[in-house]
Design an enzyme around this catalytic site. Structure first.
Site, PDB file in Angstrom:
ATOM      1  N   GLU A  61      51.662  28.136  41.435  1.00  0.00           N
ATOM      2  CA  GLU A  61      52.172  29.247  40.635  1.00  0.00           C
ATOM      3  C   GLU A  61      53.675  29.478  40.808  1.00  0.00           C
ATOM      4  OE1 GLU A  61      49.617  32.427  39.211  1.00  0.00           O
ATOM      5  OE2 GLU A  61      50.528  33.602  40.829  1.00  0.00           O
ATOM      6  N   LYS A  63      56.119  32.433  40.371  1.00  0.00           N
ATOM      7  CA  LYS A  63      56.043  33.900  40.282  1.00  0.00           C
ATOM      8  C   LYS A  63      57.209  34.512  41.052  1.00  0.00           C
ATOM      9  CE  LYS A  63      52.658  35.859  42.633  1.00  0.00           C
ATOM     10  NZ  LYS A  63      51.316  36.393  42.954  1.00  0.00           N
ATOM     11  N   LYS A 123      50.269  32.815  32.644  1.00  0.00           N
ATOM     12  CA  LYS A 123      49.640  33.848  33.479  1.00  0.00           C
ATOM     13  C   LYS A 123      50.164  35.205  33.011  1.00  0.00           C
ATOM     14  CE  LYS A 123      47.211  34.616  37.427  1.00  0.00           C
ATOM     15  NZ  LYS A 123      47.916  34.497  38.726  1.00  0.00           N
ATOM     16  N   GLU A 172      38.907  34.865  34.776  1.00  0.00           N
ATOM     17  CA  GLU A 172      39.002  35.348  36.156  1.00  0.00           C
ATOM     18  C   GLU A 172      37.971  36.440  36.419  1.00  0.00           C
ATOM     19  OE1 GLU A 172      42.919  36.048  38.106  1.00  0.00           O
ATOM     20  OE2 GLU A 172      42.213  38.132  38.211  1.00  0.00           O
ATOM     21  N   ASN A 193      38.857  35.566  42.045  1.00  0.00           N
ATOM     22  CA  ASN A 193      39.972  36.225  42.714  1.00  0.00           C
ATOM     23  C   ASN A 193      39.464  36.918  43.975  1.00  0.00           C
ATOM     24  OD1 ASN A 193      42.266  37.720  43.469  1.00  0.00           O
ATOM     25  ND2 ASN A 193      42.908  37.933  41.335  1.00  0.00           N
ATOM     26  N   GLU A 223      41.277  31.967  44.023  1.00  0.00           N
ATOM     27  CA  GLU A 223      42.580  32.588  43.788  1.00  0.00           C
ATOM     28  C   GLU A 223      42.827  33.674  44.836  1.00  0.00           C
ATOM     29  OE1 GLU A 223      41.826  32.488  38.931  1.00  0.00           O
ATOM     30  OE2 GLU A 223      42.570  34.295  39.900  1.00  0.00           O
ATOM     31  N   SER A 224      44.041  33.736  45.340  1.00  0.00           N
ATOM     32  CA  SER A 224      44.502  34.769  46.295  1.00  0.00           C
ATOM     33  C   SER A 224      43.958  34.518  47.702  1.00  0.00           C
ATOM     34  CB  SER A 224      44.107  36.178  45.866  1.00  0.00           C
ATOM     35  OG  SER A 224      44.596  36.496  44.593  1.00  0.00           O
TER      36      SER A 224
END
Length: 267
Positions: A61, A63, A123, A172, A193, A223-224
């Protein structure tokens, strides 16, 4: 009246942005521009190829900031970061385009995609077909649909529209109910997530728990909360080969080197 959550604030802002956008460019014009984009890269296909070979499929990603953490990377160059990720073995890119809450912009997506050969997901917080047409016109290969941000009829509408304009979807989910909704809509690529939207705490157990409820054949992306090589190893031991990693990479001096470090045992 209770204070709006950050997700509610973001969704309200998206509707304002869409209304403003329509004053300048119509949906029909965006659709016309989208048909002129011929360089479609296989987002789901690239991930599937890696996962079926039981190799890490990494969505790296790009970001700059987030609502919860503020500025994440002051030295922000989407072109250089995209090239680092590609050289380090990323499968796909994720680029934040939300301006108000993540300090992103559409230009970052186009710059990053032009700098490499990787498929790219836009995103952002999709609430209207207008944004999906815009994503396609920008050159994105995939869009994110967040179950928590949409009512079921919206989710179905946006999924159908994505198919109409020929753009991939990563859906998601955060919990069992959202997973059930995603499965009912037939999505192939499901992101789990690990961050609780209410407490913002992360737990990798969320992925393990929801993965056990997912039918074989679906492509799962965690994710995360993937911060170390040990986290990666733990996921792979649980049969999870899809990863979307942002903050851990973006805080590193050299994001590409950090990506190599996390997955060094699986090259």
């Amino acid at each position: 009246m209770s204070k709006a959550t950050i997700l509610e604030e973001i969704i309200a802002q998206k509707h304002r942005e869409i209304a403003q956008g329509r004053q300048h460019v119509s949906l029909l014009e965006l659709e016309r521009l989208a048909t002129q984009v011929s360089d479609k890269r296989e987002f789901i296909g690239s991930l599937r190829q890696r996962m079926r070979a039981q190799q890490p499929a990494i969505i790296a990603e790009i970001k700059k900031a987030s609502p919860s953490k503020g500025l994440i990377r002051a030295d922000f160059d989407p072109v250089q970061i995209a090239r680092q990720y590609e050289a380090a073995g990323a499968t796909c890119l994720s680029v934040l385009t939300d301006r108000q809450f993540f300090q992103g912009c559409n230009d970052y997506l186009q710059q990053a995609r032009s700098a490499c050969a990787l498929p790219v997901i836009r995103k952002d917080f999709m609430v209207d077909p207008y944004q999906i047409a815009e994503a396609k016109a920008l050159g994105a290969d995939c869009v994110l649909l967040i179950v928590a941000a949409l009512i079921p009829s919206q989710l179905s509408e946006l999924a159908a529209y994505a198919r109409f304009v020929n753009i991939d979807v990563l859906v998601e989910v955060h919990d069992e109910a959202e997973l059930e909704t995603a499965l009912a809509n037939g999505f192939d690529l499901i992101g789990i997530n690990n961050r609780n939207l209410h407490t913002f705490e992360t737990s990798l157990e969320t992925t393990y728990r929801l993965a056990r409820l997912t039918p074989p054949g679906k492509l799962l992306v965690t994710e995360s909360g993937i911060n170390t090589a040990a986290d990666v190893q733990q996921m792979i031991e649980h049969g999870i080969y899809g990863f979307l990693i942002g903050e851990t990479l973006m805080r590193a001096t050299h994001p590409g080197d950090k990506l190599k470090e996390l997955f060094a045992a699986h090259v």
